[in-house]
Write an enzyme that holds these catalytic residues in place. Structure first.
Site, short mmCIF file in Angstrom:
data_model
loop_
_atom_site.label_atom_id
_atom_site.label_comp_id
_atom_site.label_asym_id
_atom_site.label_seq_id
_atom_site.Cartn_x
_atom_site.Cartn_y
_atom_site.Cartn_z
N HIS A 14 -53.16 86.90 -65.19
CA HIS A 14 -53.79 85.84 -66.01
C HIS A 14 -54.29 84.76 -65.07
O HIS A 14 -53.51 83.96 -64.57
CB HIS A 14 -52.79 85.25 -67.01
N HIS A 16 -57.80 82.03 -64.14
CA HIS A 16 -59.12 81.46 -64.45
C HIS A 16 -59.86 81.19 -63.15
O HIS A 16 -59.32 80.49 -62.29
CB HIS A 16 -58.97 80.13 -65.21
N LYS A 97 -58.86 89.40 -74.98
CA LYS A 97 -58.04 88.20 -75.04
C LYS A 97 -58.21 87.49 -76.38
O LYS A 97 -59.33 87.21 -76.80
CB LYS A 97 -58.46 87.26 -73.90
N HIS A 134 -52.97 84.36 -76.33
CA HIS A 134 -52.52 82.97 -76.18
C HIS A 134 -51.79 82.64 -77.49
O HIS A 134 -52.43 82.41 -78.52
CB HIS A 134 -53.72 82.04 -75.97
N HIS A 174 -48.23 83.61 -70.79
CA HIS A 174 -47.62 82.33 -70.40
C HIS A 174 -46.58 81.84 -71.42
O HIS A 174 -46.72 80.77 -72.00
CB HIS A 174 -48.66 81.25 -70.12
N ASP A 244 -51.88 81.83 -64.84
CA ASP A 244 -52.66 80.85 -65.60
C ASP A 244 -53.18 79.74 -64.70
O ASP A 244 -53.36 78.60 -65.15
CB ASP A 244 -51.86 80.28 -66.77
C1 NCD Z 1 -56.67 77.09 -69.47
C2 NCD Z 1 -58.03 76.70 -68.91
O1 NCD Z 1 -58.14 75.60 -68.35
O2 NCD Z 1 -58.98 77.48 -69.01
N1 NCD Z 1 -55.86 75.92 -69.58
C3 NCD Z 1 -54.53 75.86 -69.65
O3 NCD Z 1 -53.99 74.78 -69.85
N2 NCD Z 1 -53.79 76.93 -69.47
C4 NCD Z 1 -56.83 77.81 -70.76
C5 NCD Z 1 -55.59 78.55 -71.20
O4 NCD Z 1 -55.26 79.57 -70.64
O5 NCD Z 1 -54.94 78.11 -72.14
ZN ZN Z 2 -55.07 80.63 -69.20
#
Ligand code: NCD
Ligand code: ZN
Length: 336
Positions: A14, A16, A97, A134, A174, A244
């Site tokens: 996971h 970003h 997702k 999520h 998460h 995450d």
């Molecule tokens: C994530 C993001 O910034 O894209 N933010 C977070 O607080 N985890 C989105 C997510 O996975 O919830």
């Molecule tokens: Zn995330």
């Protein structure tokens, strides 16, 4: 006392990496943190909702780091028909997702009614795609729902999916609560969970007033953190790394209404080694980062290894415009 630790290159299920300049800045830091394979999240702008987009996104990331093994997932939305899911399976896309609408960064196009997607879930079971969730309901003050209880209140939705689609693999992402950990432990083997390093460290006091530790879902009570720590200490194959790691530019964090997201990617294994050692389960780290997840996702064992050594590691104050987790602190373990 252990002085060095050699592990297979880690898998992060996971992550970003954003788009454009931010993507080019953060992708090279992934392998630097000891991660060789990652499942990249589709909450881009616009979100990744087609097979073609997912493949193009993977190519864009790999053009920055050709050695990174990139797994992709599609953003659950009305465009995902049965036909798209079947083509996604054929194209090697890993999952779908589910973002409930409005619960986190770029989830405004998320799902309002999970039941409306039963045909998609049936197709996913057939095609072997994994559903990443999520797991939070939207806050609703009239019903006493807020970020602190939003995760347990979502669990019945997961329970129903598991009952109706027993062949569907589901990852509750998460996890942050004792309830979610207990749910995953007692559910069948097709339910697993990812855990972040920051949720193993933090409780609510650590993010209230400290925007750099603010993420969704928020870190909860000490007893919740204890449950997460017990889950990783148990070595259960149902729990594995999904960091995450979510970069936001400094000015989007250091302001009155900060974005949710904690950036951990560049020092993933040093953070984890430091944390697992404090918890007293360093011997469980290898399975957590490189065995449990790949078994659940049914992907190959990684060929390369990384070594960590007991040497102080100063966390930089920033990586370009992004302030990392525990900036300015010193970790006990460094990457060799
Ligand atoms: C994530 C993001 O910034 O894209 N933010 C977070 O607080 N985890 C989105 C997510 O996975 O919830
Ligand atoms: Zn995330």
């Amino acid at each position: 006392m252990l002085e060095s630790l050699t592990l297979p290159l880690a898998d992060d299920f996971h992550l970003h990496v954003r788009q454009g300049a931010m993507l080019r800045d953060v992708v090279p830091l992934i392998r630097q943190g000891g991660v060789g394979r990652c499942l990249v999240m589709p909450n881009t702008v616009p979100p990744i909702t087609s097979v073609e987009q997912a493949l193009a996104y993977r190519d864009e990331i790999q053009s920055v780091d050709p050695d990174l093994d990139v797994l992709t997932t599609l953003y659950l939305c009305p465009e995902l028909t049965r036909d798209v899911i079947m083509r996604a399976g054929d194209a090697g896309i890993t999952g779908v997702k589910l973002y409930p609408r409005g619960v986190t960064t770029h989830s405004d196009l998320g799902v309002a009614d999970v039941g409306a997607y039963d045909e998609v879930f049936a197709a996913m079971s057939e095609a072997g795609l994994v559903l990443e969730i999520h797991g939070e309901v939207q806050s609703d003050a009239d019903r006493d729902i807020c970020v602190m209880n939003a995760e347990p209140l979502f669990l019945p939705v997961v329970e129903r999916l598991h009952r109706h689609f027993p062949a569907l693999r589901i990852v509750l992402e998460h996890v942050t609560t004792a309830e979610a950990v207990a749910f995953v432990e007692r559910a069948g083997e097709r339910i697993a969970a990812t855990i972040t390093v920051h949720h193993l460290d933090l409780i609510v006091d650590d993010w209230a007033g400290q925007n750099h530790n603010f993420c969704k879902p928020v870190a909860k009570y000490p007893h919740d953190r204890a449950a997460l720590r017990a889950a990783v200490s148990s070595g259960s194959p149902k729990f594995f790394l999904g960091s995450d790691s979510a970069p936001h530019p400094r000015d989007a964090k250091e302001c009155a209404v900060g974005c949710a997201g904690v950036f951990t990617s560049p020092l993933m294994l040093p953070y984890l080694a430091d944390c697992f050692e404090r918890i007293g389960c360093l011997e469980k780290l290898a399975a957590f980062v490189s065995e449990n997840g790949r078994r659940f996702y049914d992907v190959l064992e990684s060929r390369d290894c990384v070594t960590l050594e007991r040497r102080p590691c100063d966390v930089p104050k920033a990586y370009g415009s992004v302030v990392p987790y525990r900036a300015g602190e010193t970790l006990a373990w460094s990457m060799v």
